[in-house]
Design a protein around this motif. Structure first.
Motif, PDB file in Angstrom:
ATOM      1  N   PRO A   1      -6.175 -33.434   7.227  1.00  0.00           N
ATOM      2  CA  PRO A   1      -5.977 -33.229   5.786  1.00  0.00           C
ATOM      3  C   PRO A   1      -6.363 -34.472   5.001  1.00  0.00           C
ATOM      4  O   PRO A   1      -6.095 -35.600   5.416  1.00  0.00           O
ATOM      5  N   ALA A   2      -6.962 -34.260   3.838  1.00  0.00           N
ATOM      6  CA  ALA A   2      -7.349 -35.362   2.958  1.00  0.00           C
ATOM      7  C   ALA A   2      -6.295 -35.500   1.864  1.00  0.00           C
ATOM      8  O   ALA A   2      -6.349 -34.799   0.854  1.00  0.00           O
ATOM      9  N   GLY A   3      -5.310 -36.378   2.078  1.00  0.00           N
ATOM     10  CA  GLY A   3      -4.292 -36.623   1.072  1.00  0.00           C
ATOM     11  C   GLY A   3      -3.248 -35.523   1.005  1.00  0.00           C
ATOM     12  O   GLY A   3      -3.283 -34.552   1.771  1.00  0.00           O
TER      13      GLY A   3
ATOM     14  N   ARG B   1     -13.966 -23.683  10.506  1.00  0.00           N
ATOM     15  CA  ARG B   1     -13.195 -24.565   9.633  1.00  0.00           C
ATOM     16  C   ARG B   1     -12.501 -23.746   8.554  1.00  0.00           C
ATOM     17  O   ARG B   1     -13.052 -22.772   8.053  1.00  0.00           O
ATOM     18  N   PHE B   2     -11.280 -24.197   8.192  1.00  0.00           N
ATOM     19  CA  PHE B   2     -10.471 -23.495   7.213  1.00  0.00           C
ATOM     20  C   PHE B   2      -9.752 -24.512   6.339  1.00  0.00           C
ATOM     21  O   PHE B   2      -9.698 -25.701   6.671  1.00  0.00           O
ATOM     22  N   ALA B   3      -9.185 -24.031   5.236  1.00  0.00           N
ATOM     23  CA  ALA B   3      -8.414 -24.858   4.303  1.00  0.00           C
ATOM     24  C   ALA B   3      -9.227 -26.069   3.848  1.00  0.00           C
ATOM     25  O   ALA B   3      -8.753 -27.208   3.893  1.00  0.00           O
TER      26      ALA B   3
ATOM     27  N   GLY C   1     -11.634 -27.568   5.204  1.00  0.00           N
ATOM     28  CA  GLY C   1     -11.917 -28.521   6.270  1.00  0.00           C
ATOM     29  C   GLY C   1     -10.708 -29.233   6.830  1.00  0.00           C
ATOM     30  O   GLY C   1     -10.832 -30.032   7.765  1.00  0.00           O
ATOM     31  N   ALA C   2      -9.500 -28.936   6.292  1.00  0.00           N
ATOM     32  CA  ALA C   2      -8.299 -29.593   6.814  1.00  0.00           C
ATOM     33  C   ALA C   2      -7.964 -29.112   8.221  1.00  0.00           C
ATOM     34  O   ALA C   2      -7.322 -29.819   8.998  1.00  0.00           O
ATOM     35  N   LEU C   3      -8.400 -27.903   8.575  1.00  0.00           N
ATOM     36  CA  LEU C   3      -8.153 -27.330   9.898  1.00  0.00           C
ATOM     37  C   LEU C   3      -9.476 -26.890  10.505  1.00  0.00           C
ATOM     38  O   LEU C   3     -10.303 -26.267   9.834  1.00  0.00           O
ATOM     39  N   GLU C   4      -9.668 -27.196  11.768  1.00  0.00           N
ATOM     40  CA  GLU C   4     -10.847 -26.739  12.489  1.00  0.00           C
ATOM     41  C   GLU C   4     -10.400 -26.188  13.835  1.00  0.00           C
ATOM     42  O   GLU C   4      -9.676 -26.860  14.587  1.00  0.00           O
ATOM     43  N   TYR C   5     -10.812 -24.958  14.135  1.00  0.00           N
ATOM     44  CA  TYR C   5     -10.356 -24.262  15.340  1.00  0.00           C
ATOM     45  C   TYR C   5     -11.502 -24.081  16.330  1.00  0.00           C
ATOM     46  O   TYR C   5     -12.656 -23.874  15.943  1.00  0.00           O
ATOM     47  N   PHE C   6     -11.146 -24.149  17.629  1.00  0.00           N
ATOM     48  CA  PHE C   6     -12.072 -23.863  18.708  1.00  0.00           C
ATOM     49  C   PHE C   6     -11.319 -23.107  19.797  1.00  0.00           C
ATOM     50  O   PHE C   6     -10.083 -23.091  19.832  1.00  0.00           O
ATOM     51  N   THR C   7     -12.075 -22.488  20.702  1.00  0.00           N
ATOM     52  CA  THR C   7     -11.514 -22.008  21.963  1.00  0.00           C
ATOM     53  C   THR C   7     -12.400 -22.536  23.086  1.00  0.00           C
ATOM     54  O   THR C   7     -13.614 -22.680  22.923  1.00  0.00           O
ATOM     55  N   ALA C   8     -11.797 -22.839  24.219  1.00  0.00           N
ATOM     56  CA  ALA C   8     -12.556 -23.360  25.353  1.00  0.00           C
ATOM     57  C   ALA C   8     -11.708 -23.283  26.613  1.00  0.00           C
ATOM     58  O   ALA C   8     -10.471 -23.234  26.548  1.00  0.00           O
ATOM     59  N   ARG C   9     -12.374 -23.273  27.754  1.00  0.00           N
ATOM     60  CA  ARG C   9     -11.672 -23.323  29.034  1.00  0.00           C
ATOM     61  C   ARG C   9     -11.439 -24.763  29.484  1.00  0.00           C
ATOM     62  O   ARG C   9     -10.509 -25.036  30.229  1.00  0.00           O
ATOM     63  N   ARG C  10     -12.305 -25.647  29.026  1.00  0.00           N
ATOM     64  CA  ARG C  10     -12.165 -27.063  29.377  1.00  0.00           C
ATOM     65  C   ARG C  10     -12.402 -27.891  28.119  1.00  0.00           C
ATOM     66  O   ARG C  10     -13.375 -27.670  27.394  1.00  0.00           O
ATOM     67  N   ILE C  11     -11.514 -28.826  27.859  1.00  0.00           N
ATOM     68  CA  ILE C  11     -11.616 -29.667  26.675  1.00  0.00           C
ATOM     69  C   ILE C  11     -11.551 -31.121  27.115  1.00  0.00           C
ATOM     70  O   ILE C  11     -10.617 -31.522  27.822  1.00  0.00           O
ATOM     71  N   GLU C  12     -12.540 -31.873  26.723  1.00  0.00           N
ATOM     72  CA  GLU C  12     -12.573 -33.309  27.027  1.00  0.00           C
ATOM     73  C   GLU C  12     -12.571 -34.093  25.721  1.00  0.00           C
ATOM     74  O   GLU C  12     -13.418 -33.884  24.855  1.00  0.00           O
ATOM     75  N   MET C  13     -11.583 -34.992  25.557  1.00  0.00           N
ATOM     76  CA  MET C  13     -11.453 -35.790  24.348  1.00  0.00           C
ATOM     77  C   MET C  13     -11.534 -37.274  24.698  1.00  0.00           C
ATOM     78  O   MET C  13     -10.872 -37.727  25.642  1.00  0.00           O
TER      79      MET C  13
ATOM     80  N   LEU D   1      -1.061 -29.722   1.867  1.00  0.00           N
ATOM     81  CA  LEU D   1      -0.603 -28.476   1.256  1.00  0.00           C
ATOM     82  C   LEU D   1      -1.553 -27.326   1.577  1.00  0.00           C
ATOM     83  O   LEU D   1      -1.111 -26.210   1.869  1.00  0.00           O
ATOM     84  N   ARG D   2      -2.863 -27.590   1.519  1.00  0.00           N
ATOM     85  CA  ARG D   2      -3.824 -26.540   1.845  1.00  0.00           C
ATOM     86  C   ARG D   2      -3.675 -26.092   3.300  1.00  0.00           C
ATOM     87  O   ARG D   2      -3.726 -24.893   3.605  1.00  0.00           O
ATOM     88  N   ALA D   3      -3.512 -27.064   4.201  1.00  0.00           N
ATOM     89  CA  ALA D   3      -3.351 -26.726   5.616  1.00  0.00           C
ATOM     90  C   ALA D   3      -2.083 -25.901   5.826  1.00  0.00           C
ATOM     91  O   ALA D   3      -2.093 -24.884   6.540  1.00  0.00           O
TER      92      ALA D   3
END
Length: 592
Positions: free
Chosen positions: A465-467, A496-498, A500-512, A472-474
């Protein structure tokens, strides 16, 4: 475990202060700024419209409706209701009487706290009643009516059975709404006054209900217990049914221990072993010892940390597992549809069905092959769970995370690289990254509304969220679209939603990979800061004994996940052949 009276009182006190602070904060925001911006500028027009359409008949009708929320009427009705609940003919329903009386009294207390700070004038129309000396915000009549008549409706719903009970409950629930409309018509309140009066009363009912009216097991008809016992005894003689209970002794007292033993006995589990966790062994070793006895059912009594440790030891064991929510968050248990009361959860599981769910494995710097069942993440959420002390959680429950969250709202964001399955690396900035096997947070917040614990993929959300407006948007996006408001994303794809405050993905493997070390957590348990976190789904790894009403148990397996069972010739204690793959064990009831 039902909290002690002392702990419950502390929790109620803290939540009341929080509710009063939230109402006061919005009241200050409303009276100093929001009244000048749409849609709040329309409030005066609504009051004038009501005043312009008055008639003798409606004046009389709204007078009597308004009186239903009058202080004298509410006090009298509450006193009579409490006295009736305490009569011996009703079995002296002491908790129900305390729930109703305290809800009405504490609603008034919060109302007085707020009006002592907020000084909002009554609407600028002719008033049909004498104006009380208190502020117009919030509506005291509406709040009191919500606490009283809404509380009576709750008692009707939980104390009686049959569809007929919904009729009086609906009538009682409608009274606060009618009182709110009457107060608007009579020129005594602005629309936001009655709205927050309703919210004040409803919030008090939620706090008192969760503290004093835990969910109960389904009531037995006469002779039912005896039927269960005899049927269970036959089952034990024929199949040697046994159960193993893994207990976190810090959250399970002797009374609950005995109640679990008696309940298992009524359902035919006469051979019950007990395995306690320790500070050095949060559950993995205990559940492995339990599994060595080859039980027909394992019961885990503890919070999310205990469940996570046990899930590691039970993965691919094929032993049905029931979870009794005895901790602070109980995230997995709530998402799987277990009742919040431990005994009610046990009964619901025993009368439910088996269903395999996915688990997650996590690796990274300082983490190797760790498992989680509900959620894992880094950044804001990990900092929040790490900062919520055990003492605070014991005192106020999951509200401790709210207190901790406020402290971390101004924490800086992070730069990270995200890789989903075999896709390209994605550079992102975020305050939080959350990977979910389930989707609902504490307090019922549906942050990942499409997450399912048996679909073979994780849902991922990045929060950035930006500020204050971004927050509130999120929040507005999450709370306004709780269930499947969007098409589920295919693995590796995002949205992306709100703003750009929220970004959704689905995956079987996630590397961060993080630019700087970030706090990390698995199932609400801090695992220390680090710069790398890799998570992979393990489909169908844990066989759960779920309530029949569980949204997971009552839904079909995702398309493409069902395969013919491969039988081993090993029997499961019910005379049925057991599959080598726990995803193929099918559904069966343990109750009878």
């Amino acid at each position: 475990m039902r909290p002690s009276d002392e702990v419950a009182a502390r929790r109620i006190g803290v939540l009341l202060v929080m509710q009063g602070a939230l109402l006061t904060g919005f009241g200050l925001l409303l009276t100093r700024w929001l009244v000048k911006v749409p849609p709040f500028t329309a409030e005066d027009g609504i009051n004038r419209a009501f005043a312009a359409h008055r008639s003798a008949g409606w004046n009389s009708a709204t007078y009597w409706l308004s009186q239903l929320g009058n202080t004298h009427a509410v006090v009298l009705m509450t006193a009579v209701s409490v006295a009736l609940l305490l009569l011996p003919v009703y079995g002296r329903l002491q908790r129900e009487a305390l729930f109703l009386g305290a809800a009405v009294a504490l609603q008034s207390l919060v109302f007085l706290m707020v009006t002592a700070v907020i000084d909002r004038a009554r609407p600028d129309v002719a008033h049909l009643d004498a104006a009380p000396p208190t502020s117009s915000f919030p509506s005291g009549h509406t709040g009191a009516a919500t606490a009283l008549y809404g509380g009576l409706a709750v008692l009707v719903l939980i104390r009686f059975r049959g569809n007929w009970r919904f009729v009086p409950a609906a009538v009682l629930f409608s009274v606060p709404v009618l009182v709110a409309v009457a107060r608007l018509y009579r020129g005594m309140h602005h629309p936001t006054d009655v709205l927050f009066g309703l919210l004040n009363g409803a919030g008090i009912l939620l706090i008192m209900g969760r503290s004093l009216l835990p969910a109960r097991a389904r009531p037995q008809v006469p002779g039912q217990a005896e039927h269960i016992t005899s049927a269970g005894a036959t089952a034990v003689t024929r199949y040697g049914r046994r159960a193993a209970v893994v207990v976190n002794p810090t959250v399970v007292d002797d009374a609950l221990h005995d109640a679990i033993r008696r309940t298992l006995g009524r359902y035919g589990f006469q051979d019950v072993s007990w395995h306690g966790t320790t500070e050095d062994d949060p559950g993995n070793g205990a559940v492995r010892r339990a599994a060595l006895r080859k039980p027909d059912l394992i019961v885990v009594c503890g919070g999310d940390g205990t469940v996570m440790a046990c899930a590691d030891g039970l993965a691919h064991s094929g032993i049905p597992t029931a979870v009794l929510p005895c901790g602070t968050g109980n995230l997995l248990a709530r998402n799987l549809g277990y009742p919040v009361d431990p005994l009610a959860a046990l009964v619901a599981a025993l009368e439910g069905t088996t269903h395999a769910i996915d688990l997650g494995t996590a690796d990274g710097d300082g983490i190797s092959g760790a498992r989680f069942a509900a959620m894992a993440g880094a950044g804001f959420d990990a900092a929040v769970v790490g900062d919520a002390s055990s003492r605070m959680k014991a005192g106020i429950g999951w509200a401790a995370y709210l207190v901790s969250g406020v402290r971390h709202l101004r924490d800086p964001g992070m730069r990270l690289t995200l890789r989903l399955d075999d896709g390209p690396e994605l550079g992102r900035r975020a305050r939080m990254v959350l990977v979910g096997n389930v989707g609902t947070l504490q307090g019922g917040v549906p942050l990942l509304p499409d997450a399912r614990p048996d679909d073979g993929v994780f849902d991922v959300v990045l929060l950035n969220p930006a500020g204050p407006l971004g927050w509130l948007r999120a929040a507005a996006h999450v709370l306004s679209r709780p269930h499947h408001d969007r098409t589920p994303l295919p693995p590796g794809r995002g949205g992306r939603f709100a703003d750009g405050a929220l970004e959704y993905f689905t995956a079987r493997r996630i590397e961060m990979t993080f630019e700087r070390p970030q706090e990390r957590e698995l199932d609400g348990e801090p695992v220390g800061p680090g710069v790398r976190l890799v998570m992979e789904v393990d489909p169908g790894a844990l066989l759960m004994q779920l309530p029949a009403t569980s949204p997971t148990a009552s839904s079909s397996a995702p398309a493409g996940t069902e395969e013919p069972a491969v039988l081993t010739g090993v029997h499961d204690g019910y005379g049925n052949a057991r599959s080598a793959d726990p995803r193929h064990h099918g559904r069966r009831t343990l109750g009878r």
